[in-house]
Design a protein around this motif. Structure first.
Motif, PDB file in Angstrom:
ATOM      1  N   VAL A 176       4.823  -3.125   2.207  1.00 63.69           N
ATOM      2  CA  VAL A 176       4.720  -1.739   1.769  1.00 63.69           C
ATOM      3  C   VAL A 176       6.066  -1.040   1.629  1.00 63.69           C
ATOM      4  CG1 VAL A 176       2.368  -1.519   2.629  1.00 63.69           C
ATOM      5  CG2 VAL A 176       4.272  -0.809   4.085  1.00 63.69           C
ATOM      6  N   ALA A 177       7.108  -1.581   2.248  1.00 65.32           N
ATOM      7  CA  ALA A 177       8.442  -0.993   2.134  1.00 65.32           C
ATOM      8  C   ALA A 177       9.490  -2.062   2.433  1.00 65.32           C
ATOM      9  CB  ALA A 177       8.607   0.188   3.091  1.00 65.32           C
ATOM     10  N   ARG A 178      10.612  -1.987   1.742  1.00 62.30           N
ATOM     11  CA  ARG A 178      11.685  -2.976   1.907  1.00 62.30           C
ATOM     12  C   ARG A 178      12.385  -2.861   3.257  1.00 62.30           C
ATOM     13  NH1 ARG A 178      15.885  -2.209  -1.822  1.00 62.30           N
ATOM     14  NH2 ARG A 178      16.411  -4.393  -1.513  1.00 62.30           N
TER      15      ARG A 178
ATOM     16  N   PHE B 266      10.401   3.071   4.207  1.00 64.18           N
ATOM     17  CA  PHE B 266       9.138   3.407   4.869  1.00 64.18           C
ATOM     18  C   PHE B 266       9.087   4.889   5.233  1.00 64.18           C
ATOM     19  CE2 PHE B 266       6.364   3.549   8.698  1.00 64.18           C
ATOM     20  CZ  PHE B 266       5.176   3.225   8.061  1.00 64.18           C
ATOM     21  N   LEU B 267      10.204   5.448   5.661  1.00 62.80           N
ATOM     22  CA  LEU B 267      10.230   6.879   5.988  1.00 62.80           C
ATOM     23  C   LEU B 267       9.860   7.715   4.762  1.00 62.80           C
ATOM     24  CD1 LEU B 267      13.482   7.091   8.162  1.00 62.80           C
ATOM     25  CD2 LEU B 267      11.105   7.035   8.967  1.00 62.80           C
ATOM     26  N   TRP B 268      10.366   7.335   3.589  1.00 65.42           N
ATOM     27  CA  TRP B 268      10.052   8.068   2.362  1.00 65.42           C
ATOM     28  C   TRP B 268       8.608   7.847   1.937  1.00 65.42           C
ATOM     29  CZ3 TRP B 268      12.501  12.108   0.742  1.00 65.42           C
ATOM     30  CH2 TRP B 268      13.827  12.291   1.123  1.00 65.42           C
ATOM     31  N   LEU B 269       8.074   6.650   2.186  1.00 63.63           N
ATOM     32  CA  LEU B 269       6.664   6.382   1.905  1.00 63.63           C
ATOM     33  C   LEU B 269       5.783   7.345   2.700  1.00 63.63           C
ATOM     34  CD1 LEU B 269       4.764   3.972   0.581  1.00 63.63           C
ATOM     35  CD2 LEU B 269       4.501   3.417   2.976  1.00 63.63           C
ATOM     36  N   LEU B 270       6.085   7.463   3.992  1.00 66.76           N
ATOM     37  CA  LEU B 270       5.342   8.397   4.842  1.00 66.76           C
ATOM     38  C   LEU B 270       5.503   9.838   4.360  1.00 66.76           C
ATOM     39  CD1 LEU B 270       6.197   7.014   8.403  1.00 66.76           C
ATOM     40  CD2 LEU B 270       4.022   6.765   7.186  1.00 66.76           C
ATOM     41  N   ALA B 271       6.733  10.202   4.018  1.00 64.21           N
ATOM     42  CA  ALA B 271       7.011  11.571   3.565  1.00 64.21           C
ATOM     43  C   ALA B 271       6.233  11.907   2.301  1.00 64.21           C
ATOM     44  CB  ALA B 271       8.512  11.750   3.326  1.00 64.21           C
ATOM     45  N   ASP B 272       5.996  10.899   1.460  1.00 63.58           N
ATOM     46  CA  ASP B 272       5.278  11.099   0.206  1.00 63.58           C
ATOM     47  C   ASP B 272       3.762  11.177   0.409  1.00 63.58           C
ATOM     48  OD1 ASP B 272       5.571  11.596  -2.545  1.00 63.58           O
ATOM     49  OD2 ASP B 272       5.286   9.490  -3.081  1.00 63.58           O
ATOM     50  N   GLY B 273       3.315  11.079   1.661  1.00 56.12           N
ATOM     51  CA  GLY B 273       1.907  11.267   1.968  1.00 56.12           C
ATOM     52  C   GLY B 273       1.089   9.993   2.056  1.00 56.12           C
ATOM     53  N   PHE B 274       1.742   8.848   2.199  1.00 57.00           N
ATOM     54  CA  PHE B 274       1.060   7.567   2.291  1.00 57.00           C
ATOM     55  C   PHE B 274       1.268   6.951   3.664  1.00 57.00           C
ATOM     56  CE2 PHE B 274       1.299   8.199  -2.149  1.00 57.00           C
ATOM     57  CZ  PHE B 274       0.342   7.410  -2.745  1.00 57.00           C
ATOM     58  N   GLY B 275       0.277   6.198   4.109  1.00 59.47           N
ATOM     59  CA  GLY B 275       0.411   5.342   5.274  1.00 59.47           C
ATOM     60  C   GLY B 275       0.438   3.903   4.795  1.00 59.47           C
ATOM     61  N   PRO B 276       0.587   2.952   5.704  1.00 57.39           N
ATOM     62  CA  PRO B 276       0.617   1.546   5.309  1.00 57.39           C
ATOM     63  C   PRO B 276      -0.649   1.092   4.586  1.00 57.39           C
ATOM     64  CG  PRO B 276       1.429   1.795   7.535  1.00 57.39           C
ATOM     65  CD  PRO B 276       0.888   3.131   7.125  1.00 57.39           C
ATOM     66  N   TRP B 277      -1.825   1.528   5.057  1.00 53.04           N
ATOM     67  CA  TRP B 277      -3.064   1.123   4.402  1.00 53.04           C
ATOM     68  C   TRP B 277      -3.122   1.646   2.976  1.00 53.04           C
ATOM     69  CZ3 TRP B 277      -7.155   3.438   1.967  1.00 53.04           C
ATOM     70  CH2 TRP B 277      -8.227   2.596   1.652  1.00 53.04           C
TER      71      TRP B 277
ATOM     72  N   ALA C 144       6.386   6.953  -3.431  1.00 51.55           N
ATOM     73  CA  ALA C 144       5.647   5.887  -2.758  1.00 51.55           C
ATOM     74  C   ALA C 144       5.395   4.727  -3.716  1.00 51.55           C
ATOM     75  CB  ALA C 144       4.328   6.425  -2.205  1.00 51.55           C
ATOM     76  N   ALA C 145       5.041   5.022  -4.954  1.00 51.11           N
ATOM     77  CA  ALA C 145       4.779   3.960  -5.937  1.00 51.11           C
ATOM     78  C   ALA C 145       6.016   3.096  -6.159  1.00 51.11           C
ATOM     79  CB  ALA C 145       4.292   4.567  -7.249  1.00 51.11           C
TER      80      ALA C 145
ATOM     81  N   PRO D  91      -2.514  12.142  -1.889  1.00 52.81           N
ATOM     82  CA  PRO D  91      -1.390  12.201  -0.959  1.00 52.81           C
ATOM     83  C   PRO D  91      -0.805  13.604  -0.893  1.00 52.81           C
ATOM     84  CG  PRO D  91      -0.786  11.032  -2.961  1.00 52.81           C
ATOM     85  CD  PRO D  91      -2.244  11.316  -3.051  1.00 52.81           C
ATOM     86  N   GLN D  92      -0.398  13.983   0.299  1.00 50.01           N
ATOM     87  CA  GLN D  92       0.202  15.289   0.523  1.00 50.01           C
ATOM     88  C   GLN D  92       1.592  15.087   1.097  1.00 50.01           C
ATOM     89  OE1 GLN D  92      -2.390  17.354   3.245  1.00 50.01           O
ATOM     90  NE2 GLN D  92      -4.192  16.947   2.010  1.00 50.01           N
ATOM     91  N   VAL D  93       2.592  15.587   0.412  1.00 47.34           N
ATOM     92  CA  VAL D  93       3.952  15.502   0.917  1.00 47.34           C
ATOM     93  C   VAL D  93       4.000  16.216   2.264  1.00 47.34           C
ATOM     94  CG1 VAL D  93       6.349  16.227   0.527  1.00 47.34           C
ATOM     95  CG2 VAL D  93       4.983  15.321  -1.373  1.00 47.34           C
ATOM     96  N   ASN D  94       4.654  15.587   3.242  1.00 49.23           N
ATOM     97  CA  ASN D  94       4.785  16.166   4.574  1.00 49.23           C
ATOM     98  C   ASN D  94       6.243  16.583   4.755  1.00 49.23           C
ATOM     99  OD1 ASN D  94       5.467  16.203   7.444  1.00 49.23           O
ATOM    100  ND2 ASN D  94       3.354  15.535   7.766  1.00 49.23           N
TER     101      ASN D  94
END
Length: 177
Positions: A101-103, A108-119, A154-155, A133-136
């Protein structure tokens, strides 16, 4: 084997996981972070159960959270001699799903920030129809502080990780019995 005493999160991951703990169940992201990495024994038990292969150890993973069905998010220690923060983040679902899900931790921090989790990042199924997704902003601040050069959607993060590690699923399925 990774010693049990070395199970504390790096500062950036700890900060992000503290924010995620506060949002669990509120933002539609199916991710429940742990407070520290699973122990070496717990990681080995998980990997053996997941693969059905009692010859394995969990040395190649550091598990740091799960989704609601028990799928795990982990660092995959595939880059020899590199720091934990430079290792890819993977998801191994309860129904056999796998995905990078992240290199690295910064991505990964940006993935989370963009409103996504690993699943959500690795999902082979469509998320709930009303989920978006909701930006946090708290996670954005952590990502900006710890990984400003990794900023991406995230994409894009998932695409980069998948392109770098296209054989992750084959490697994991090759471990299964």
């Amino acid at each position: 084997m990774i010693p049990n005493k070395d199970r504390q999160f790096p500062a950036a991951l700890a900060a992000a996981m503290a924010v995620r703990l506060d949002c669990t169940g509120e933002d539609g992201v199916d991710f429940e972070p742990y407070e520290s990495f699973l122990s070496a024994d717990e990681t080995t038990d998980w990997l053996r159960t997941w693969t059905g292969n009692s010859d394995l150890t969990g040395d190649g993973f550091r598990v740091f959270g799960q989704d609601g069905t028990g799928g795990n998010a982990a660092f995959w220690l595939i880059r020899p001699g590199r720091e934990l923060a430079e290792q890819p983040v993977v998801f191994m679902g309860s129904e056999g799903e796998t995905g990078v899900v992240a290199r690295d931790l910064g991505s990964f921090l940006w993935l989370l920030a963009d409103g996504f989790g690993p699943w959500e990042a690795a999902a082979f199924y469509e998320p709930e129809p009303d989920w978006a997704p909701q930006v946090n902003e708290d996670l954005v601040a952590i990502a900006e502080q710890h990984a400003p050069s990794c900023c991406a959607s995230a994409a894009a993060i998932v695409e980069q990780a998948t392109q770098e590690f296209p054989d992750f699923d084959d490697i994991i399925m090759g471990l299964c019995r």
